[in-house]
Write a protein that holds these residues in place. Structure first.
Motif, PDB file in Angstrom:
ATOM      1  N   GLU A   1     189.361  33.327 164.157  1.00  0.00           N
ATOM      2  CA  GLU A   1     190.269  34.279 163.304  1.00  0.00           C
ATOM      3  C   GLU A   1     189.252  35.247 162.468  1.00  0.00           C
ATOM      4  N   LEU A   2     189.740  36.581 161.988  1.00  0.00           N
ATOM      5  CA  LEU A   2     189.040  37.629 161.353  1.00  0.00           C
ATOM      6  C   LEU A   2     189.744  37.796 160.099  1.00  0.00           C
ATOM      7  N   TYR A   3     188.866  38.100 159.201  1.00  0.00           N
ATOM      8  CA  TYR A   3     189.364  38.218 157.825  1.00  0.00           C
ATOM      9  C   TYR A   3     188.621  39.175 156.901  1.00  0.00           C
ATOM     10  N   GLU A   4     189.067  40.159 156.335  1.00  0.00           N
ATOM     11  CA  GLU A   4     188.477  41.150 155.576  1.00  0.00           C
ATOM     12  C   GLU A   4     187.689  40.200 154.312  1.00  0.00           C
ATOM     13  N   ILE A   5     186.581  40.567 154.046  1.00  0.00           N
ATOM     14  CA  ILE A   5     185.737  39.830 152.771  1.00  0.00           C
ATOM     15  C   ILE A   5     186.163  40.654 151.598  1.00  0.00           C
ATOM     16  N   LYS A   6     186.752  39.982 150.657  1.00  0.00           N
ATOM     17  CA  LYS A   6     186.895  40.304 149.319  1.00  0.00           C
ATOM     18  C   LYS A   6     185.913  40.304 148.308  1.00  0.00           C
ATOM     19  N   GLY A   7     185.094  39.241 148.645  1.00  0.00           N
ATOM     20  CA  GLY A   7     183.895  39.056 147.418  1.00  0.00           C
ATOM     21  C   GLY A   7     183.264  37.980 147.970  1.00  0.00           C
ATOM     22  N   ASN A   8     181.988  37.556 147.216  1.00  0.00           N
ATOM     23  CA  ASN A   8     181.334  36.606 147.235  1.00  0.00           C
ATOM     24  C   ASN A   8     180.660  36.059 146.070  1.00  0.00           C
ATOM     25  N   ARG A   9     180.188  34.591 146.192  1.00  0.00           N
ATOM     26  CA  ARG A   9     179.851  34.003 145.241  1.00  0.00           C
ATOM     27  C   ARG A   9     178.970  33.156 145.343  1.00  0.00           C
ATOM     28  N   THR A  10     177.608  32.842 144.739  1.00  0.00           N
ATOM     29  CA  THR A  10     176.625  31.628 145.048  1.00  0.00           C
ATOM     30  C   THR A  10     176.868  30.978 144.160  1.00  0.00           C
ATOM     31  N   ILE A  11     177.094  29.463 144.673  1.00  0.00           N
ATOM     32  CA  ILE A  11     177.251  28.271 143.546  1.00  0.00           C
ATOM     33  C   ILE A  11     176.279  27.216 143.838  1.00  0.00           C
ATOM     34  N   ILE A  12     176.196  26.435 142.794  1.00  0.00           N
ATOM     35  CA  ILE A  12     175.396  25.272 142.770  1.00  0.00           C
ATOM     36  C   ILE A  12     176.136  24.180 143.380  1.00  0.00           C
ATOM     37  N   VAL A  13     175.533  23.551 144.643  1.00  0.00           N
ATOM     38  CA  VAL A  13     176.426  22.482 145.106  1.00  0.00           C
ATOM     39  C   VAL A  13     175.536  20.960 144.812  1.00  0.00           C
ATOM     40  N   ASP A  14     174.369  21.182 144.617  1.00  0.00           N
ATOM     41  CA  ASP A  14     173.706  19.940 144.054  1.00  0.00           C
ATOM     42  C   ASP A  14     172.530  20.284 143.129  1.00  0.00           C
ATOM     43  N   LYS A  15     172.416  19.543 142.030  1.00  0.00           N
ATOM     44  CA  LYS A  15     171.491  19.705 140.997  1.00  0.00           C
ATOM     45  C   LYS A  15     170.495  18.549 141.085  1.00  0.00           C
ATOM     46  N   GLY A  16     169.441  19.001 141.942  1.00  0.00           N
ATOM     47  CA  GLY A  16     168.195  17.852 142.028  1.00  0.00           C
ATOM     48  C   GLY A  16     167.262  17.803 140.954  1.00  0.00           C
ATOM     49  N   GLU A  17     166.423  17.056 141.046  1.00  0.00           N
ATOM     50  CA  GLU A  17     165.400  16.741 140.000  1.00  0.00           C
ATOM     51  C   GLU A  17     164.613  18.062 139.829  1.00  0.00           C
ATOM     52  N   LYS A  18     164.198  18.371 141.088  1.00  0.00           N
ATOM     53  CA  LYS A  18     163.224  19.484 140.878  1.00  0.00           C
ATOM     54  C   LYS A  18     163.957  20.836 141.227  1.00  0.00           C
ATOM     55  N   ASP A  19     164.978  20.949 142.372  1.00  0.00           N
ATOM     56  CA  ASP A  19     165.521  22.011 142.793  1.00  0.00           C
ATOM     57  C   ASP A  19     166.966  22.062 142.757  1.00  0.00           C
ATOM     58  N   GLU A  20     167.744  23.038 142.600  1.00  0.00           N
ATOM     59  CA  GLU A  20     168.943  23.118 142.838  1.00  0.00           C
ATOM     60  C   GLU A  20     169.419  23.612 144.079  1.00  0.00           C
TER      61      GLU A  20
ATOM     62  N   LYS B   1     184.904  46.008 161.377  1.00  0.00           N
ATOM     63  CA  LYS B   1     185.793  45.096 162.370  1.00  0.00           C
ATOM     64  C   LYS B   1     185.488  45.138 163.929  1.00  0.00           C
ATOM     65  N   LEU B   2     185.128  46.333 164.317  1.00  0.00           N
ATOM     66  CA  LEU B   2     184.856  46.466 165.626  1.00  0.00           C
ATOM     67  C   LEU B   2     183.781  45.487 166.148  1.00  0.00           C
ATOM     68  N   LYS B   3     182.666  45.420 165.364  1.00  0.00           N
ATOM     69  CA  LYS B   3     181.749  44.518 165.779  1.00  0.00           C
ATOM     70  C   LYS B   3     182.359  43.105 165.708  1.00  0.00           C
ATOM     71  N   ALA B   4     183.010  42.797 164.723  1.00  0.00           N
ATOM     72  CA  ALA B   4     183.777  41.332 164.477  1.00  0.00           C
ATOM     73  C   ALA B   4     184.471  41.010 165.764  1.00  0.00           C
ATOM     74  N   GLU B   5     185.613  42.001 166.371  1.00  0.00           N
ATOM     75  CA  GLU B   5     186.213  41.670 167.193  1.00  0.00           C
ATOM     76  C   GLU B   5     185.553  41.679 168.662  1.00  0.00           C
ATOM     77  N   LYS B   6     184.283  42.456 168.755  1.00  0.00           N
ATOM     78  CA  LYS B   6     183.524  42.177 169.724  1.00  0.00           C
ATOM     79  C   LYS B   6     183.048  40.851 169.950  1.00  0.00           C
ATOM     80  N   ALA B   7     182.419  40.269 168.863  1.00  0.00           N
ATOM     81  CA  ALA B   7     182.002  39.272 168.873  1.00  0.00           C
ATOM     82  C   ALA B   7     183.018  38.017 169.000  1.00  0.00           C
ATOM     83  N   ARG B   8     184.240  38.096 168.480  1.00  0.00           N
ATOM     84  CA  ARG B   8     185.147  37.172 168.721  1.00  0.00           C
ATOM     85  C   ARG B   8     185.642  36.894 170.253  1.00  0.00           C
ATOM     86  N   GLU B   9     185.292  38.186 171.115  1.00  0.00           N
ATOM     87  CA  GLU B   9     185.374  37.885 172.583  1.00  0.00           C
ATOM     88  C   GLU B   9     184.605  36.973 173.161  1.00  0.00           C
ATOM     89  N   SER B  10     183.194  37.010 172.483  1.00  0.00           N
ATOM     90  CA  SER B  10     182.343  36.065 173.274  1.00  0.00           C
ATOM     91  C   SER B  10     182.297  34.817 172.692  1.00  0.00           C
TER      92      SER B  10
END
Length: 97
Positions: free
Chosen positions: A43-62, A86-95
């Motif tokens: 399935e193909l969807y237009e991207i409306k935005g993005n966000r980087t989130i913290i999924v794990d807070k380790g002792e040294k690194d997040e 969209k044309l590139k995405a549709e071509k990739a979907r075919e593969s």
């Protein structure tokens, strides 16, 4: 040659191709938020935005993860492939099939 809609080639619009067999769409960026929809591979969807989130807070690194807003919710970047038009995405979907 078929007519091409402007949004199919626009460099300002990126497209997400669902690459996993099944992807849960969350209300907000993060696994702890409610699943509000599901998407299937190819399935193909237009991207409306993005966000980087913290999924794990380790002792040294997040551990951080990028999420994309598509349709009515958010999906992790590991479940999609991103294309500059969209044309590139549709071509990739075919593969995928």
């Amino acid at each position: 040659m078929p007519d091409i809609a402007p949004e199919e080639l626009s460099p300002r619009i990126s497209w997400a191709l669902i690459s996993d067999p099944y992807v849960a769409c969350h209300k907000e960026a993060g696994y702890e938020f409610a699943t509000i929809a599901s998407f299937r591979k190819g399935e193909l969807y237009e991207i409306k935005g993005n966000r980087t989130i913290i999924v794990d807070k380790g002792e040294k690194d997040e551990k951080k993860e990028l999420w994309y807003a598509i349709e009515e919710g958010w999906v992790p970047s590991s479940t999609v492939k991103i294309y500059s038009n969209k044309l590139k995405a549709e071509k990739a979907r075919e593969s995928l099939k």
